[in-house]
Design a protein around this motif. Structure first.
Motif, short mmCIF file in Angstrom:
data_model
loop_
_atom_site.label_atom_id
_atom_site.label_comp_id
_atom_site.label_asym_id
_atom_site.label_seq_id
_atom_site.Cartn_x
_atom_site.Cartn_y
_atom_site.Cartn_z
N GLU A 245 35.99 53.16 57.85
CA GLU A 245 35.22 53.30 58.38
C GLU A 245 34.20 53.21 57.37
O GLU A 245 34.65 53.40 56.56
CB GLU A 245 35.51 54.69 59.48
CG GLU A 245 36.84 54.84 60.47
CD GLU A 245 35.79 53.02 61.17
OE1 GLU A 245 35.02 53.64 61.82
OE2 GLU A 245 37.39 53.45 62.71
N HIS A 246 32.98 52.90 57.97
CA HIS A 246 31.88 53.26 57.13
C HIS A 246 31.08 53.22 57.90
O HIS A 246 30.53 53.42 59.35
CB HIS A 246 31.42 51.04 56.62
CG HIS A 246 32.47 50.71 55.72
ND1 HIS A 246 33.46 51.07 55.89
CD2 HIS A 246 32.44 50.92 53.93
CE1 HIS A 246 34.66 50.14 54.40
NE2 HIS A 246 33.33 50.69 53.60
N GLU A 247 29.71 53.51 57.25
CA GLU A 247 28.14 53.99 58.48
C GLU A 247 27.68 52.52 58.96
O GLU A 247 26.44 53.02 59.66
CB GLU A 247 27.87 54.98 57.62
CG GLU A 247 27.97 56.19 57.11
CD GLU A 247 28.10 57.58 56.91
OE1 GLU A 247 25.75 57.70 56.34
OE2 GLU A 247 28.25 58.62 56.02
N MET A 248 27.55 51.72 57.78
CA MET A 248 26.70 50.16 58.33
C MET A 248 27.68 49.38 57.92
O MET A 248 28.48 49.03 58.01
CB MET A 248 25.62 50.73 56.90
CG MET A 248 25.24 51.81 56.89
SD MET A 248 23.97 51.55 58.96
CE MET A 248 22.91 50.07 58.59
N GLN A 249 26.98 48.23 58.85
CA GLN A 249 27.84 46.47 58.87
C GLN A 249 28.47 46.11 57.00
O GLN A 249 27.84 46.75 55.90
CB GLN A 249 26.88 45.40 59.15
CG GLN A 249 26.86 45.50 60.52
CD GLN A 249 24.98 46.40 60.79
OE1 GLN A 249 24.72 47.63 59.54
NE2 GLN A 249 24.07 46.22 62.03
N ILE A 250 29.46 46.14 57.08
CA ILE A 250 30.24 45.43 55.89
C ILE A 250 29.27 43.88 56.07
O ILE A 250 30.04 42.96 56.37
CB ILE A 250 31.33 45.35 55.73
CG1 ILE A 250 31.58 46.82 56.44
CG2 ILE A 250 31.94 44.94 54.49
CD1 ILE A 250 31.11 48.09 55.73
N ARG A 251 28.97 43.86 54.60
CA ARG A 251 29.08 42.43 54.03
C ARG A 251 29.52 41.20 52.84
O ARG A 251 29.44 40.73 52.79
CB ARG A 251 26.87 42.44 53.27
CG ARG A 251 26.50 41.27 52.95
CD ARG A 251 26.44 40.40 54.07
NE ARG A 251 25.24 39.03 54.07
CZ ARG A 251 25.91 37.82 53.00
NH1 ARG A 251 27.35 38.90 52.29
NH2 ARG A 251 25.01 37.32 52.45
N SER A 252 30.15 42.33 51.81
CA SER A 252 31.07 42.15 51.11
C SER A 252 32.21 42.91 50.80
O SER A 252 32.01 44.10 50.72
CB SER A 252 30.27 41.60 50.04
OG SER A 252 29.36 42.98 49.60
#
Length: 460
Positions: A350-357
């Protein structure tokens, strides 16, 4: 070698340091490929002339130590004077060095415990390049860092092996060379390379092949109206995202021109593909339709869809394969770890923002988000179902320049690269490249500015 006995009996700390300096010199000079640029060639010849004698002596000594079989401690001491980038370069020089480094460093349990502690509790030494313009793609090799510059149609190539000179760098680091796609206003948003060929995918829909050493255009593989999100070069085949399909072309070099043949068209997605990766005969792709497809290539024209990997709730923006696993990152603010044999999702990060890489190796996972943060995760704990979320993340690193104010939408981590002892990322509108070296760590992260795992006492 006549002096080998002398060095084996009387090798002092100063001697070891000198040998380490010789090794660094070999690595830096050996990492720079010859080009057709007369100015560069003259400069290289001067440098090679100055270091010819010391390189010859150093190469002979290092070769003798390596092949003698009785000087393990000496060689290990030499490696302590290098950093992670220089070890990566040394690994690439020849098979004996590669096997030695793999066996005595990366597969050594004692070294791995040390690296685990450094990744989780130490501040790495960092080398920072601030280009001044957005760099939207990145490919890292032991010798080079290649990046696509926004709206210029150019690929900038930095000499990674020369980024760690004996004295601090006070001037701006300039590219070692550049490759121009001759498409002003476009951006190279994906790139890959092997020893001799660079392949680029651009916002103008072009996929181009270049000679990596000279920058000469070898071929334009395709030219469409849609953005090329992903290209991969693997075993003389170029894999390209093309709308809802992945195309595969066999490439050969004949008379300094690239000849390509379409071998496969992989289908199955219902919306635009935004990422892909390749390992052996396996291809994985993900996109706006929220799922990943795992293909196995057969003879020309034949392929099998092995798995459809479902779980993401929004578009899949990035994916990476490593051996029997792959990691995917999505706009749903999660990264998912998959078993590509069974198609099972092994862990959701889980992250707080969208994943780009994303990136992945045998020990760790890297994820970069849309708000300027890079996270390092412990792979062993991610694979252990008994480990809770608090045991997964090793560190969270702010990839942005703290002295530059920018909007949240400008803090994108465009790419991350992972090695056993090195983390590389490129982020933001200033084109900020950071090489973080855990082999040559600065020291214990006393205030937990980045790291989270403090189960061991810091080395005294």
């Amino acid at each position: 070698m006549p002096n080998l006995g002398y060095y084996s009996r009387h090798l002092t700390e100063e001697d070891v340091e000198q040998i380490g300096a010789v090794t660094r010199n070999i690595i830096v000079n050996g990492s720079i490929s010859q080009t057709d640029d007369p100015e560069h060639e003259n400069s290289s010849n001067i440098n090679l002339s100055r270091s010819k004698q010391i390189r010859k002596r150093g190469e002979g000594l290092l070769d003798a130590l390596l092949h003698s079989g009785n000087y393990l401690n000496i060689i290990q001491n030499i490696l302590q004077y290098l950093n992670g980038t220089q070890i990566a370069c040394l690994h690439k020089t020849c098979r004996p060095w590669a096997e030695f480094i793999d066996d005595e460093l990366w597969r050594n349990s004692r070294v791995n415990l040390k690296l685990d502690r450094y990744w989780g509790s130490y501040m790495p030494k960092c080398f920072v390049i601030t280009h001044g313009r957005t760099l939207e793609s990145m490919k890292v090799t032991p010798g080079f860092i290649m990046c696509g510059e926004e709206k210029s149609g150019k690929v900038l190539i930095f000499n990674r092996a020369a980024l760690f000179p004996p004295h601090p760098v006070t001037e701006q680091v300039l590219p070692h060379s550049l490759v121009d796609t001759k498409s002003p206003g476009s951006t190279v948003v994906s790139l890959d390379c092997d020893e001799n060929i660079l392949v680029t995918g651009s916002t103008d829909g072009g996929v181009r092949l270049f000679d990596l050493h000279t920058g000469k255009l070898l071929s334009v593989l395709s030219q469409s109206g849609s953005l090329v999100y992903g290209v991969r070069l693997h075993n003389s085949k170029v894999y390209i995202t093309a709308g809802q399909k992945v195309t595969v072309q066999q490439v050969s070099i004949e008379s300094q021109r690239a000849v390509s043949t379409l071998t496969h068209v992989l289908e199955g997605h219902t919306r635009e593909i935004m990422c892909l990766d390749v390992s052996g005969d396996m291809v994985v792709s993900g996109g706006r339709d929220k799922f990943l497809l795992l293909y196995r290539l057969g003879p020309q024209g034949a392929f099998q869809t092995v798995h459809t990997l479902n779980g993401h709730k929004l578009k899949v923006r990035c994916v990476r394969i490593y051996e029997t696993m792959c990691i995917s990152g999505s706009w749903d603010r999660t990264a998912r770890l998959w078993d590509i044999k069974s198609g099972e999702c092994l862990r959701v990060l889980e992250h707080e923002m969208q994943i780009r890489s994303v990136d992945l190796d045998s020990s760790r996972i890297l994820t970069g988000d849309m708000e300027g943060y890079v996270y390092a995760w412990n792979l062993e704990n991610c694979l252990d179902p008994t480990c809770g979320p608090d045991k997964l993340c090793l560190r969270a690193h702010n990839a942005m320049d703290p002295t530059v104010m920018c909007r949240d939408s400008e803090k994108i981590v465009y790419n991350v690269h992972l090695e056993p002892a090195v983390q590389v990322q490129v982020a933001g509108t200033t084109g900020r490249i950071v090489v973080s070296d855990f082999w040559d760590a600065d020291g214990y992260d006393l205030f937990q500015l980045e790291s989270f795992v403090h189960e061991n006492v810091a080395d005294s």
